[in-house]
Design a protein around this motif. Structure first.
Motif, mmCIF file in Angstrom:
data_model
loop_
_atom_site.group_PDB
_atom_site.id
_atom_site.type_symbol
_atom_site.label_atom_id
_atom_site.label_comp_id
_atom_site.label_asym_id
_atom_site.label_seq_id
_atom_site.Cartn_x
_atom_site.Cartn_y
_atom_site.Cartn_z
ATOM 1 N N GLY A 34 0.808 -1.211 0.000
ATOM 2 C CA GLY A 34 0.000 0.000 0.000
ATOM 3 C C GLY A 34 0.840 1.258 0.000
ATOM 4 N N ALA A 35 1.941 1.234 0.748
ATOM 5 C CA ALA A 35 2.829 2.397 0.792
ATOM 6 C C ALA A 35 3.487 2.635 -0.568
ATOM 7 N N LEU A 36 3.918 1.563 -1.212
ATOM 8 C CA LEU A 36 4.502 1.701 -2.551
ATOM 9 C C LEU A 36 3.476 2.232 -3.538
ATOM 10 N N LEU A 37 2.254 1.747 -3.425
ATOM 11 C CA LEU A 37 1.208 2.185 -4.347
ATOM 12 C C LEU A 37 0.851 3.648 -4.115
ATOM 13 N N ASP A 38 0.733 4.048 -2.863
ATOM 14 C CA ASP A 38 0.460 5.451 -2.556
ATOM 15 C C ASP A 38 1.552 6.355 -3.126
ATOM 16 N N HIS A 39 2.788 5.922 -2.984
ATOM 17 C CA HIS A 39 3.915 6.706 -3.497
ATOM 18 C C HIS A 39 3.829 6.826 -5.018
ATOM 19 N N GLY A 40 3.533 5.716 -5.683
ATOM 20 C CA GLY A 40 3.438 5.740 -7.131
ATOM 21 C C GLY A 40 2.300 6.604 -7.635
ATOM 22 N N ILE A 41 1.152 6.533 -6.950
ATOM 23 C CA ILE A 41 0.004 7.354 -7.338
ATOM 24 C C ILE A 41 0.334 8.835 -7.187
ATOM 25 N N ALA A 42 1.009 9.167 -6.096
ATOM 26 C CA ALA A 42 1.391 10.565 -5.875
ATOM 27 C C ALA A 42 2.342 11.042 -6.966
#
Length: 202
Positions: A144-152
């Motif tokens: 989830g943290a990796l995905l949040d970073h990528g979305i940002a």
């Protein structure tokens, strides 16, 4: 889980990224179906990931690495940037290296990939090719943290991915990705193509 540090991979991180993804996808149904029962995972998959890292995602996108407080890599996400694709010479080199990596599995891999490619958006978007978390760190918020970073990092651009497990699909849906349809419906290795709308005018 202790606080994570997410950073952008550099050429010197290739071996670490390949190791993380190789461990993360060891039980992935699509990956196992693609290489087939006659090929050894440890022989094929690390070589294929290395090609994709070096020939596609590093030069034409971004690779994010998640590290724990000890500095150990526990997850990685590989994104291809909108409108950035290798030219014909680079593509030929990449395909030659992938052929050497996949060997007898090449035709099976290509067939499975073509089915999902038909559902991919034709407008510019960030493409999440792979997101993997090592076994001992799964279920602790790394993905989830990796995905949040990528979305940002994607900003106002749309994003697209293929989910190969119900668990990953649930995570992507929580982060705003919408299912578009499944390739190889009814098969254990079916992938669900998903996209997250952006604000950039197409």
């Amino acid at each position: 889980m202790d606080p994570l540090k997410i950073s952008t991979a550099r050429p010197g991180d290739v071996v670490e990224v390949v190791e993380v993804l190789t461990r993360a996808f060891r039980a992935d149904p699509f990956t196992l179906a693609a290489i087939g029962p006659r090929q050894r995972y440890e022989k094929v998959v690390p070589r294929a990931f290395r090609v994709l890292v070096e020939e596609c995602f590093l030069p034409y996108g971004r690779i994010d690495i998640a590290r724990d407080d000890a500095g150990t890599a526990v997850g990685a996400a590989m994104w291809q940037a909108p409108g950035r694709e290798p030219g014909w010479i680079a593509t030929a080199r990449m395909n030659a290296r992938l052929l050497a990596a996949y060997g007898r599995s090449t035709l099976r891999v290509r067939r499975l990939e073509r089915k999902s490619d038909k559902l991919a958006p034709r407008f510019p978007h960030w493409y999440l090719g792979f997101l993997g978390v090592v076994g001992e760190a799964q279920g602790r918020g790394v993905g989830g943290a990796l995905l949040d970073h990528g979305i940002a990092e994607a900003g106002d651009h749309a994003a697209y991915l293929e989910s190969s497990t119900p668990g990953s699909q649930a995570l992507y849906e929580r982060k705003g990705f919408i299912p578009m349809g499944a390739a190889e419906q009814g098969k254990p290795w079916a992938v669900v193509c998903m996209w997250r709308p952006g604000k950039v005018k197409r």
